[in-house]
Design a protein around this motif. Sequence first.
Motif, mmCIF file in Angstrom:
data_model
loop_
_atom_site.group_PDB
_atom_site.id
_atom_site.type_symbol
_atom_site.label_atom_id
_atom_site.label_comp_id
_atom_site.label_asym_id
_atom_site.label_seq_id
_atom_site.Cartn_x
_atom_site.Cartn_y
_atom_site.Cartn_z
ATOM 1 N N PRO A 15 7.631 -29.909 -7.900
ATOM 2 C CA PRO A 15 6.181 -29.846 -8.139
ATOM 3 C C PRO A 15 5.863 -29.724 -9.630
ATOM 4 C CG PRO A 15 6.859 -28.321 -6.401
ATOM 5 C CD PRO A 15 8.106 -28.833 -7.042
ATOM 6 N N PRO A 16 4.769 -30.364 -10.068
ATOM 7 C CA PRO A 16 3.727 -31.030 -9.277
ATOM 8 C C PRO A 16 3.980 -32.516 -9.040
ATOM 9 C CG PRO A 16 3.022 -30.897 -11.554
ATOM 10 C CD PRO A 16 4.376 -30.234 -11.498
ATOM 11 N N TYR A 17 5.211 -32.984 -9.287
ATOM 12 C CA TYR A 17 5.513 -34.394 -9.061
ATOM 13 C C TYR A 17 5.562 -34.685 -7.561
ATOM 14 C CZ TYR A 17 6.818 -34.484 -13.996
ATOM 15 O OH TYR A 17 6.794 -34.390 -15.364
ATOM 16 N N PRO A 18 5.444 -35.965 -7.171
ATOM 17 C CA PRO A 18 5.499 -36.304 -5.746
ATOM 18 C C PRO A 18 6.879 -36.037 -5.145
ATOM 19 C CG PRO A 18 4.511 -38.092 -7.038
ATOM 20 C CD PRO A 18 5.111 -37.133 -8.014
ATOM 21 N N LEU A 19 6.911 -35.972 -3.822
ATOM 22 C CA LEU A 19 8.173 -35.940 -3.098
ATOM 23 C C LEU A 19 8.971 -37.187 -3.470
ATOM 24 C CD1 LEU A 19 9.960 -34.748 -0.754
ATOM 25 C CD2 LEU A 19 8.666 -36.273 0.763
ATOM 26 N N LEU A 20 10.262 -37.016 -3.732
ATOM 27 C CA LEU A 20 11.108 -38.119 -4.175
ATOM 28 C C LEU A 20 12.120 -38.435 -3.080
ATOM 29 C CD1 LEU A 20 12.011 -40.060 -6.420
ATOM 30 C CD2 LEU A 20 13.373 -38.175 -7.370
ATOM 31 N N LEU A 21 12.055 -39.634 -2.555
ATOM 32 C CA LEU A 21 12.948 -40.064 -1.489
ATOM 33 C C LEU A 21 14.117 -40.846 -2.052
ATOM 34 C CD1 LEU A 21 10.406 -41.422 1.166
ATOM 35 C CD2 LEU A 21 11.185 -39.062 0.815
ATOM 36 N N GLY A 22 15.323 -40.521 -1.585
ATOM 37 C CA GLY A 22 16.433 -41.425 -1.791
ATOM 38 C C GLY A 22 16.305 -42.582 -0.809
ATOM 39 N N ASP A 23 17.304 -43.436 -0.781
ATOM 40 C CA ASP A 23 17.278 -44.589 0.123
ATOM 41 C C ASP A 23 17.680 -44.119 1.521
ATOM 42 O OD1 ASP A 23 17.034 -47.220 0.947
ATOM 43 O OD2 ASP A 23 19.061 -47.763 0.344
ATOM 44 N N ILE A 24 16.822 -43.268 2.118
ATOM 45 C CA ILE A 24 17.155 -42.601 3.375
ATOM 46 C C ILE A 24 16.985 -43.545 4.563
ATOM 47 C CG2 ILE A 24 16.544 -40.339 2.460
ATOM 48 C CD1 ILE A 24 13.891 -40.519 3.937
ATOM 49 N N PRO A 25 17.682 -43.278 5.679
ATOM 50 C CA PRO A 25 17.519 -44.117 6.878
ATOM 51 C C PRO A 25 16.073 -44.074 7.370
ATOM 52 C CG PRO A 25 19.452 -42.700 7.085
ATOM 53 C CD PRO A 25 18.712 -42.236 5.872
ATOM 54 N N LEU A 26 15.558 -45.213 7.750
ATOM 55 C CA LEU A 26 14.168 -45.279 8.208
ATOM 56 C C LEU A 26 13.920 -44.404 9.436
ATOM 57 C CD1 LEU A 26 12.790 -48.922 7.962
ATOM 58 C CD2 LEU A 26 11.862 -46.840 6.932
ATOM 59 N N ASP A 27 14.918 -44.297 10.322
ATOM 60 C CA ASP A 27 14.693 -43.518 11.531
ATOM 61 C C ASP A 27 14.652 -42.019 11.262
ATOM 62 O OD1 ASP A 27 17.375 -43.115 11.016
ATOM 63 O OD2 ASP A 27 18.081 -43.759 12.994
ATOM 64 N N SER A 28 14.973 -41.612 10.022
ATOM 65 C CA SER A 28 14.910 -40.189 9.679
ATOM 66 C C SER A 28 13.559 -39.789 9.103
ATOM 67 C CB SER A 28 16.004 -39.850 8.660
ATOM 68 O OG SER A 28 15.683 -40.359 7.359
ATOM 69 N N VAL A 29 12.695 -40.761 8.813
ATOM 70 C CA VAL A 29 11.432 -40.458 8.134
ATOM 71 C C VAL A 29 10.498 -39.593 8.979
ATOM 72 C CG1 VAL A 29 9.341 -41.487 7.156
ATOM 73 C CG2 VAL A 29 11.581 -42.449 6.605
ATOM 74 N N PRO A 30 10.293 -39.891 10.272
ATOM 75 C CA PRO A 30 9.393 -39.030 11.050
ATOM 76 C C PRO A 30 9.836 -37.564 11.081
ATOM 77 C CG PRO A 30 9.752 -41.101 12.193
ATOM 78 C CD PRO A 30 10.730 -41.080 11.052
ATOM 79 N N SER A 31 11.134 -37.310 11.234
ATOM 80 C CA SER A 31 11.593 -35.921 11.265
ATOM 81 C C SER A 31 11.438 -35.266 9.897
ATOM 82 C CB SER A 31 13.052 -35.846 11.733
ATOM 83 O OG SER A 31 13.918 -36.557 10.866
ATOM 84 N N LEU A 32 11.563 -36.024 8.818
ATOM 85 C CA LEU A 32 11.342 -35.480 7.480
ATOM 86 C C LEU A 32 9.883 -35.093 7.307
ATOM 87 C CD1 LEU A 32 12.256 -34.891 4.557
ATOM 88 C CD2 LEU A 32 11.706 -37.284 4.029
ATOM 89 N N ALA A 33 8.980 -35.988 7.689
ATOM 90 C CA ALA A 33 7.544 -35.692 7.566
ATOM 91 C C ALA A 33 7.176 -34.467 8.386
ATOM 92 C CB ALA A 33 6.723 -36.905 7.994
ATOM 93 N N ASP A 34 7.749 -34.345 9.562
ATOM 94 C CA ASP A 34 7.468 -33.185 10.408
ATOM 95 C C ASP A 34 7.991 -31.907 9.764
ATOM 96 O OD1 ASP A 34 6.570 -32.091 13.044
ATOM 97 O OD2 ASP A 34 8.686 -31.557 13.174
ATOM 98 N N ALA A 35 9.197 -31.958 9.195
ATOM 99 C CA ALA A 35 9.797 -30.772 8.578
ATOM 100 C C ALA A 35 9.024 -30.321 7.345
ATOM 101 C CB ALA A 35 11.252 -31.063 8.208
ATOM 102 N N LEU A 36 8.371 -31.261 6.650
ATOM 103 C CA LEU A 36 7.641 -30.932 5.429
ATOM 104 C C LEU A 36 6.136 -30.826 5.669
ATOM 105 C CD1 LEU A 36 9.504 -33.229 2.852
ATOM 106 C CD2 LEU A 36 9.860 -30.788 3.304
ATOM 107 N N GLY A 37 5.738 -30.717 6.904
ATOM 108 C CA GLY A 37 4.319 -30.745 7.237
ATOM 109 C C GLY A 37 3.496 -29.680 6.549
ATOM 110 N N GLU A 38 4.085 -28.530 6.249
ATOM 111 C CA GLU A 38 3.339 -27.438 5.619
ATOM 112 C C GLU A 38 3.521 -27.400 4.110
ATOM 113 O OE1 GLU A 38 1.194 -25.645 7.351
ATOM 114 O OE2 GLU A 38 1.780 -26.949 9.026
#
Length: 274
Positions: free
Chosen positions: A65-88
């Motif tokens: 922070p305050p920079y954006p979340l930085l993604l590596g070249d992560i598997p696409l099927d892992s994105v929903p669980s990542l978004a859920d884990a970082l929801g707060e």
Amino acid sequence: MAWTFTSDLDEFPDAAAAWLRRDPVRNTVPLTVIRRLQHGLWREGAMLGWLTTGGEVRGAVLHTPPYPLLLGDIPLDSVPSLADALGERDLSGVNGPLTQVEAFVAVCGRPETSRISHRLYRLETLQRPPSPGGTSRLAGEADTGLAVRWMGEFQAEADPLSPSDNLLPQVEERIGHGEFVLWEDGGQPVALAGFFTPIMGMSRIGPVYTPPELRRRGYGSVVTHAATRAAQEAGADLVLLFTDLANPTSNSIYQALGYRPVTDYAIISLARRG
């Protein structure tokens, strides 16, 4: 499939760092951010995360922070669980490979407010541009004030949402490691380009900045060429750079130097929580 997070750099597993290093091209930004964290920058509020599947690390993300979340070249099927884990978590946006970034925005529950579209380039064979006159040199301690000012002006143009109020530590660190190249003409600095100390033989050029009143004279081309040569002399056999797709001039300049497109990235800003 499970995401694990830590605020302690020492707890970031070697396997996660190794996952990033397996593809230093597409993971160039996370690798250089981790290097900066190791040098003491951006640690306040930092978060490092890694994805484990079947006991093996398959992805990594960073948030400084305050920079954006930085993604590596992560598997696409892992994105929903990542978004859920970082929801707060308070995220200003998300930065990374275009496909992964758009997938994250689609499931994070917060609308996009703006985006900056980038293209990653990789050097094939370096070509020498016509010289407008002058010569290059590494920036030194006496150039700190100029480099801070030009870095601020660069960020205001290239990424106005990035913080630019405390660039001094970053600039001092990069000058100390010999990562800034100046082009001088008539004894005066006219352009600046940075490169990152090689990691696994990979270096990335950036920033590249010429003040508006000195543009269209070829200084951007020659200072980028000089920074590329400096990266190679520092041990890089793989040199990368990002361009803003909204700036066709810079894209043509870098291609003339021998850089070729790899893939597209984006920085997407998210609406704040109401």
